[in-house]
Design a protein around this motif. Structure first.
Motif, PDB file in Angstrom:
ATOM      1  N   GLU A   1       0.843  -1.190   0.000  1.00 16.07           N
ATOM      2  CA  GLU A   1       0.000   0.000   0.000  1.00 16.07           C
ATOM      3  C   GLU A   1       0.881   1.244   0.000  1.00 16.07           C
ATOM      4  O   GLU A   1       1.981   1.254   0.562  1.00 16.07           O
ATOM      5  CB  GLU A   1      -0.953   0.005   1.190  1.00 16.07           C
ATOM      6  CG  GLU A   1      -0.299   0.123   2.548  1.00 16.07           C
ATOM      7  CD  GLU A   1      -1.323   0.249   3.662  1.00 16.07           C
ATOM      8  OE1 GLU A   1      -2.533   0.226   3.368  1.00 16.07           O
ATOM      9  OE2 GLU A   1      -0.904   0.376   4.825  1.00 16.07           O
ATOM     10  N   ILE A   2       0.358   2.290  -0.626  1.00 13.58           N
ATOM     11  CA  ILE A   2       1.121   3.525  -0.796  1.00 13.58           C
ATOM     12  C   ILE A   2       0.244   4.699  -0.394  1.00 13.58           C
ATOM     13  O   ILE A   2      -0.930   4.772  -0.762  1.00 13.58           O
ATOM     14  CB  ILE A   2       1.571   3.691  -2.261  1.00 13.58           C
ATOM     15  CG1 ILE A   2       2.464   2.508  -2.669  1.00 13.58           C
ATOM     16  CG2 ILE A   2       2.314   4.998  -2.463  1.00 13.58           C
ATOM     17  CD1 ILE A   2       2.826   2.515  -4.128  1.00 13.58           C
ATOM     18  N   ASP A   3       0.828   5.620   0.339  1.00 14.85           N
ATOM     19  CA  ASP A   3       0.145   6.867   0.685  1.00 14.85           C
ATOM     20  C   ASP A   3       0.391   7.863  -0.447  1.00 14.85           C
ATOM     21  O   ASP A   3       1.506   8.359  -0.614  1.00 14.85           O
ATOM     22  CB  ASP A   3       0.693   7.402   2.013  1.00 14.85           C
ATOM     23  CG  ASP A   3      -0.056   8.644   2.503  1.00 14.85           C
ATOM     24  OD1 ASP A   3      -0.727   9.301   1.676  1.00 14.85           O
ATOM     25  OD2 ASP A   3       0.041   8.953   3.698  1.00 14.85           O
ATOM     26  N   VAL A   4      -0.631   8.118  -1.234  1.00 16.17           N
ATOM     27  CA  VAL A   4      -0.473   8.986  -2.409  1.00 16.17           C
ATOM     28  C   VAL A   4      -1.076  10.365  -2.173  1.00 16.17           C
ATOM     29  O   VAL A   4      -1.382  11.090  -3.118  1.00 16.17           O
ATOM     30  CB  VAL A   4      -1.091   8.337  -3.669  1.00 16.17           C
ATOM     31  CG1 VAL A   4      -0.288   7.127  -4.096  1.00 16.17           C
ATOM     32  CG2 VAL A   4      -2.548   7.967  -3.431  1.00 16.17           C
ATOM     33  N   THR A   5      -1.224  10.753  -0.911  1.00 15.84           N
ATOM     34  CA  THR A   5      -1.818  12.060  -0.610  1.00 15.84           C
ATOM     35  C   THR A   5      -1.003  13.184  -1.229  1.00 15.84           C
ATOM     36  O   THR A   5      -1.538  14.081  -1.889  1.00 15.84           O
ATOM     37  CB  THR A   5      -1.933  12.247   0.918  1.00 15.84           C
ATOM     38  OG1 THR A   5      -2.624  11.131   1.484  1.00 15.84           O
ATOM     39  CG2 THR A   5      -2.685  13.525   1.240  1.00 15.84           C
ATOM     40  N   ALA A   6       0.300  13.172  -0.992  1.00 17.37           N
ATOM     41  CA  ALA A   6       1.163  14.236  -1.516  1.00 17.37           C
ATOM     42  C   ALA A   6       1.216  14.190  -3.039  1.00 17.37           C
ATOM     43  O   ALA A   6       1.217  15.235  -3.702  1.00 17.37           O
ATOM     44  CB  ALA A   6       2.568  14.108  -0.928  1.00 17.37           C
ATOM     45  N   LEU A   7       1.256  12.983  -3.595  1.00 15.87           N
ATOM     46  CA  LEU A   7       1.295  12.848  -5.050  1.00 15.87           C
ATOM     47  C   LEU A   7       0.026  13.392  -5.685  1.00 15.87           C
ATOM     48  O   LEU A   7       0.077  14.108  -6.696  1.00 15.87           O
ATOM     49  CB  LEU A   7       1.480  11.377  -5.426  1.00 15.87           C
ATOM     50  CG  LEU A   7       1.486  11.061  -6.921  1.00 15.87           C
ATOM     51  CD1 LEU A   7       2.702  11.675  -7.595  1.00 15.87           C
ATOM     52  CD2 LEU A   7       1.467   9.553  -7.142  1.00 15.87           C
ATOM     53  N   GLU A   8      -1.113  13.080  -5.097  1.00 19.21           N
ATOM     54  CA  GLU A   8      -2.374  13.564  -5.645  1.00 19.21           C
ATOM     55  C   GLU A   8      -2.483  15.078  -5.532  1.00 19.21           C
ATOM     56  O   GLU A   8      -2.999  15.746  -6.428  1.00 19.21           O
ATOM     57  CB  GLU A   8      -3.545  12.878  -4.937  1.00 19.21           C
ATOM     58  CG  GLU A   8      -4.909  13.207  -5.470  1.00 19.21           C
ATOM     59  CD  GLU A   8      -5.139  12.760  -6.902  1.00 19.21           C
ATOM     60  OE1 GLU A   8      -6.204  13.107  -7.459  1.00 19.21           O
ATOM     61  OE2 GLU A   8      -4.269  12.079  -7.476  1.00 19.21           O
ATOM     62  N   ALA A   9      -1.971  15.638  -4.448  1.00 16.66           N
ATOM     63  CA  ALA A   9      -1.969  17.096  -4.300  1.00 16.66           C
ATOM     64  C   ALA A   9      -1.102  17.741  -5.378  1.00 16.66           C
ATOM     65  O   ALA A   9      -1.472  18.766  -5.967  1.00 16.66           O
ATOM     66  CB  ALA A   9      -1.472  17.477  -2.907  1.00 16.66           C
ATOM     67  N   LEU A  10       0.066  17.136  -5.652  1.00 13.73           N
ATOM     68  CA  LEU A  10       0.947  17.649  -6.714  1.00 13.73           C
ATOM     69  C   LEU A  10       0.271  17.547  -8.067  1.00 13.73           C
ATOM     70  O   LEU A  10       0.311  18.495  -8.870  1.00 13.73           O
ATOM     71  CB  LEU A  10       2.259  16.872  -6.713  1.00 13.73           C
ATOM     72  CG  LEU A  10       3.234  17.196  -7.851  1.00 13.73           C
ATOM     73  CD1 LEU A  10       3.666  18.656  -7.809  1.00 13.73           C
ATOM     74  CD2 LEU A  10       4.437  16.264  -7.814  1.00 13.73           C
ATOM     75  N   ARG A  11      -0.361  16.435  -8.332  1.00 12.97           N
ATOM     76  CA  ARG A  11      -1.026  16.255  -9.625  1.00 12.97           C
ATOM     77  C   ARG A  11      -2.108  17.306  -9.837  1.00 12.97           C
ATOM     78  O   ARG A  11      -2.206  17.908 -10.916  1.00 12.97           O
ATOM     79  CB  ARG A  11      -1.626  14.856  -9.707  1.00 12.97           C
ATOM     80  CG  ARG A  11      -2.221  14.500 -11.062  1.00 12.97           C
ATOM     81  CD  ARG A  11      -2.867  13.129 -11.028  1.00 12.97           C
ATOM     82  NE  ARG A  11      -4.108  13.144 -10.264  1.00 12.97           N
ATOM     83  CZ  ARG A  11      -5.299  13.468 -10.779  1.00 12.97           C
ATOM     84  NH1 ARG A  11      -5.391  13.838 -12.045  1.00 12.97           N
ATOM     85  NH2 ARG A  11      -6.379  13.437 -10.027  1.00 12.97           N
ATOM     86  N   GLN A  12      -2.914  17.544  -8.804  1.00 10.51           N
ATOM     87  CA  GLN A  12      -3.979  18.532  -8.939  1.00 10.51           C
ATOM     88  C   GLN A  12      -3.422  19.936  -9.093  1.00 10.51           C
ATOM     89  O   GLN A  12      -3.965  20.750  -9.858  1.00 10.51           O
ATOM     90  CB  GLN A  12      -4.911  18.441  -7.725  1.00 10.51           C
ATOM     91  CG  GLN A  12      -5.706  17.143  -7.657  1.00 10.51           C
ATOM     92  CD  GLN A  12      -6.611  17.057  -6.448  1.00 10.51           C
ATOM     93  OE1 GLN A  12      -6.710  18.008  -5.673  1.00 10.51           O
ATOM     94  NE2 GLN A  12      -7.257  15.908  -6.265  1.00 10.51           N
TER      95      GLN A  12
END
Length: 422
Positions: free
Chosen positions: A224-235
């Motif tokens: 499992e991966i925490d993609v919170t920061a990645l999703e914030a960057l993408r948006q």
């Protein structure tokens, strides 16, 4: 009048046989020059066969699903003039029996039509097909008709060779019919069945999956991966550059993470010739993008992902995936991958066990992103979490190396700034 014979063309690359997938004409049809008469399939791609002449179809040389040799007779056409063929007693055209071709299965179906749409109007007589005459329709049309309680043998098909299209269902639903056209519903017993020929792309998929499971020593690893920061960057990037450079999905970030991680794990960006007992480790990262098309699963290739920018890779992923979905991908666009990325998007589930795309030795699978509570520094917080479900060829990739590779990908995605640090 003369006879023109179209032979199965040499598609190149040493291919000696191809599979006849579908006819777009029938005996008696009048066709024009450059009209597509049939689809054939190589080991990877579907190829359209156009007619070089205008005329009347005299005979078809095979049935859908039949494997034909290059140079064998595909179709005979009556033409003005002398044509290119002289009949001899040994070369009489033989007209095959009518064939009801079935399309391969697809994963998605259009919105369901309401079952009661055709039941609240005055009945009108309808004439079914003859007994045993199976209607031609795609799996999507069949699924929609089943959900709507419609028996396809009562529906007139306006497509090639009488194929029933979605528009034909719309027309059928919009008109009143007697209950003879309705399939049993509710808890009524059913005894109907359907046979679907495994031909074309569906046959190739079946053969490749069977071969992969038979030859490859599969093992899967889920993290499992925490993609919170990645999703914030993408948006943030989409908000700033989306209009000028295009919107980014998660896929180009995943590709970038794989490219960076593979620098330390060259044994995973590899292909294995198990007959020659040779492993080839590739410097170039050619990422196969598993794509669900109307006719089945295809894997177009993002070439040289290691040299592409975030937006460059995103654009190329969209281009090759669209080409595959529309059956327009070339043989070159469907071959040569060194590692595959597969994602079911919102249908990704919690975990999966993807099948290695031989002769590659690894496939990275993406599961659904969800918000859920997790413990961070002793506090319960809501984070965006996503699983990676990846499979490897244990003959080539050791379990420790596979785990370390996925952990490297995880670290890059959880700290997305590291994706771009050289």
């Amino acid at each position: 009048m003369g006879t023109h014979v179209i032979k199965m063309p040499d598609i190149g690359e040493g291919i000696a046989q191809v599979e006849l997938v579908e006819w777009f004409v029938k005996v008696g049809d009048v066709i024009t020059e450059d009209q597509v008469v049939a689809d054939v399939m190589t080991d990877k791609a579907t190829v359209e066969i156009p007619s070089p002449v205008s005329g009347k179809v005299l005979a078809l040389g095979g049935q859908p699903g039949e494997v034909m040799a290059v140079g064998s007779e595909l179709i005979r056409i009556e033409v003005e003039g002398s044509g290119n063929h002289v009949d001899t007693p040994q070369a009489k055209p033989v007209e095959p029996a009518p064939v009801q071709a079935q399309e391969p299965a697809r994963a998605e179906a259009p919105a369901q039509a309401p079952a009661q749409a055709a039941s609240c109007r005055a009945a009108a007589p309808i004439v079914p097909r003859e007994a045993g005459a199976k209607p031609l329709a795609s799996p999507a049309v069949r699924k929609r008709a089943l959900d709507a309680g419609i028996e396809l043998r009562y529906v007139h098909g306006s497509g090639p060779a009488g194929r029933i299209l979605h528009e034909d269902l719309d027309t059928f639903i919009s008109k009143p019919h007697s209950s003879a056209g309705q399939a049993p519903g509710g808890y009524a017993k059913r005894s109907d069945s359907e046979q679907v020929a495994v031909i074309g792309l569906r046959r190739k998929i079946a053969q490749r999956m069977q071969d992969a499971k038979r030859r490859v020593a599969h093992f899967s690893y889920v993290e499992e991966i925490d993609v919170t920061a990645l999703e914030a960057l993408r948006q943030q990037l989409n908000g700033k550059y989306g209009e000028s450079r295009g919107k980014l999905t998660l896929l180009p970030f995943l590709v970038r993470a794989m490219v960076v991680a593979l620098r330390d794990f060259p044994q995973i960006n590899a292909t294995y010739d198990d007959e020659a007992q040779v492993i080839t480790r590739h410097g170039a990262v050619h990422v196969g993008i598993a794509t669900q098309g109307e006719n089945g699963l295809m894997v177009p290739v993002l070439r040289h992902a290691e040299a592409g920018s975030l937006w460059g890779n995103a654009s190329e992923i969209a281009r090759v995936a669209n080409a595959a979905r529309n059956n327009k991908a070339t043989r070159e666009e469907l071959t040569g991958s060194t590692i595959t990325l597969t994602s079911l998007g919102a249908l990704g589930g919690i975990a999966s066990t993807p099948v290695v795309n031989t002769p590659e030795v690894a496939i990275v699978g993406v599961n659904r992103m969800v918000e859920r509570p997790v413990v961070v520094d002793g506090q319960i917080v809501v984070r965006k979490m996503m699983n990676l479900s990846s499979s490897f060829d244990h003959r080539v990739v050791d379990g420790m190396d596979a785990a370390l590779f996925i952990q490297a990908v995880r670290g890059l995605l959880e700290q997305p700034a590291c994706l771009f640090v050289e």
